[in-house]
Design an enzyme around this catalytic site. Structure first.
Site, mmCIF file in Angstrom:
data_model
loop_
_atom_site.group_PDB
_atom_site.id
_atom_site.type_symbol
_atom_site.label_atom_id
_atom_site.label_comp_id
_atom_site.label_asym_id
_atom_site.label_seq_id
_atom_site.Cartn_x
_atom_site.Cartn_y
_atom_site.Cartn_z
ATOM 1 N N LYS A 101 0.853 -1.192 0.000
ATOM 2 C CA LYS A 101 0.000 0.000 0.000
ATOM 3 C C LYS A 101 0.886 1.237 0.000
ATOM 4 O O LYS A 101 1.530 1.539 1.008
ATOM 5 C CB LYS A 101 -0.931 -0.014 1.219
ATOM 6 C CG LYS A 101 -1.870 -1.218 1.236
ATOM 7 C CD LYS A 101 -2.665 -1.327 2.511
ATOM 8 C CE LYS A 101 -3.585 -2.551 2.476
ATOM 9 N NZ LYS A 101 -4.374 -2.713 3.721
ATOM 10 N N LYS A 184 -5.974 5.661 2.911
ATOM 11 C CA LYS A 184 -6.447 5.671 4.303
ATOM 12 C C LYS A 184 -5.292 5.757 5.292
ATOM 13 O O LYS A 184 -5.491 6.129 6.447
ATOM 14 C CB LYS A 184 -7.333 4.452 4.585
ATOM 15 C CG LYS A 184 -6.713 3.096 4.293
ATOM 16 C CD LYS A 184 -5.759 2.584 5.356
ATOM 17 C CE LYS A 184 -5.065 1.331 4.904
ATOM 18 N NZ LYS A 184 -4.056 0.838 5.858
ATOM 19 N N ASP A 237 -10.979 -0.954 5.469
ATOM 20 C CA ASP A 237 -9.574 -0.797 5.790
ATOM 21 C C ASP A 237 -9.332 0.487 6.580
ATOM 22 O O ASP A 237 -8.507 0.532 7.503
ATOM 23 C CB ASP A 237 -8.760 -0.778 4.493
ATOM 24 C CG ASP A 237 -7.288 -1.090 4.721
ATOM 25 O OD1 ASP A 237 -6.887 -1.269 5.876
ATOM 26 O OD2 ASP A 237 -6.542 -1.147 3.727
ATOM 27 N N ASN A 249 0.616 3.678 11.128
ATOM 28 C CA ASN A 249 0.299 5.052 10.748
ATOM 29 C C ASN A 249 -0.441 5.778 11.871
ATOM 30 O O ASN A 249 -0.179 6.954 12.145
ATOM 31 C CB ASN A 249 -0.514 5.050 9.447
ATOM 32 C CG ASN A 249 0.294 4.493 8.289
ATOM 33 O OD1 ASN A 249 1.194 5.141 7.781
ATOM 34 N ND2 ASN A 249 -0.018 3.268 7.897
#
Length: 334
Positions: A101, A184, A237, A249
């Site tokens: 990602k 996200k 997600d 994160n």
């Protein structure tokens, strides 16, 4: 020697066959995520090899005979590994799966776009969803999305990873699934700040809710389908990453709210937080494409040390009064 590409019918038959037997699977990346995926594949009795830069096994030997190759390396390593794979002349019957990602700083491309450019005749599949690796390795229930424009290839990968505690869903929108999981991460940093400042459940819920149209606005502009961002690889997600201290994160945002430097936080994490790099690349895309990204912009400024966590929150609260209109998802101004 001149080689010819297999026909679409021949590829369909090969991918169909993968659904009904154990396959030879290579996972690139021996970190938490790659190890979790290897655990699932091993549970399903597939033949699994794991490769990393530190392993004694060469990349060429690792992918030799692989029918499915899963890339679970960090974003910064993707371009180099793709170039090395390209030189190995991977057969078109091999399904390529990316579980990374992120966005490439040089090209602003996603991992699947990088793979597809290098392997235009291969089935490139995206695996993305609310998948915290520690929970998966602990055997807790989870679900993910397997997305590919070649639906038979998606079904094959779906069967590789489907098991009692890991539910796999299929999609034909790999870019949307990938962007949902990528964007996200920036929002998770913002939510970590919100939690670290102890702003409460009301603020957290408002932030996540307002972040959804922002992510959809970016994702659909770049080519994803709107409905994808409401599914597991989008909203699902986002919820997992924004509400769990297992999320790297989230922990970046939390640490910044406590006055720690970004460098200190990343050292303490001991692993990659893709949202940091994604924030910088996203702002370049937003400026180029003239996309409004107010939440992501504040995260970007915070990561660059241009504002404090408190100033970032204040900037979002001071935005102009307006109606709540979800048609704005596809509009240029938010």
């Amino acid at each position: 020697m001149v080689t010819t590409s297999p026909s679409a019918d021949a590829l369909h038959q090969v991918f169909e066959d993968y659904k009904h037997r154990q396959v030879n699977l290579t996972i690139l990346g021996a970190g938490a995520w790659g190890s979790a995926l290897a655990h699932i594949a091993n549970t399903n009795d597939h033949q699994v090899r794991i490769w990393s830069r530190r392993s004694e096994l060469s990349l060429e030997d690792a992918v030799a005979g692989a029918e499915v190759i899963v890339s679970a390396i960090s974003m910064k390593g993707v371009p180099e590994v793709v170039n090395r794979l390209k030189a190995l002349h991977i057969p078109e019957t091999t399904v390529l799966v990316t579980a990374t990602k992120g966005l490439d700083p040089e090209t602003t491309l996603t991992p699947s776009q990088i793979f597809q450019r290098a392997f235009p005749n291969h089935a490139v599949t995206v695996l993305s969803g609310p998948n915290l690796s520690k929970e998966i390795e602990a055997g807790l229930p989870a679900a993910t999305v397997i997305a590919c424009t070649n639906e038979t290839a998606a079904e094959a990968v779906q069967h590789v990873f489907a098991c009692d505690n890991f539910r796999t869903y299929r999609s034909t929108d790999p870019l949307g699934a990938e962007l949902g999981g990528t964007l996200k991460n920036v929002i998770a940093i913002a939510v970590g700040v919100c939690e670290g400042l102890d702003l409460g459940s009301n603020a957290r819920s408002a932030l996540i809710t307002r972040a959804l149209p922002e992510v959809m606005r970016i994702g659909t502009h770049l080519g994803g389908q709107p409905e994808t961002f409401l599914g597991l690889s989008g909203l699902g997600d986002m919820l997992a990453t924004c509400t769990s201290a297992l999320s790297r994160n989230y922990r970046v945002g939390y640490g910044l709210s406590q006055g720690k430097s970004l460098e200190q936080i990343l050292v303490e994490l001991g692993s990659t937080a893709e949202g940091v790099n994604t924030s910088h690349v996203l702002m370049a895309i937003a400026q180029r494409e003239q996309i409004s990204v107010p939440i992501s912009q504040q995260v970007h400024l915070l990561l660059n040390g241009e504002i404090s966590a408190e100033e970032a929150v204040a900037a979002l609260m001071e935005r102009k009064l307006k109606a709540e209109d979800y048609q704005e998802v596809l509009q240029p101004d938010s």
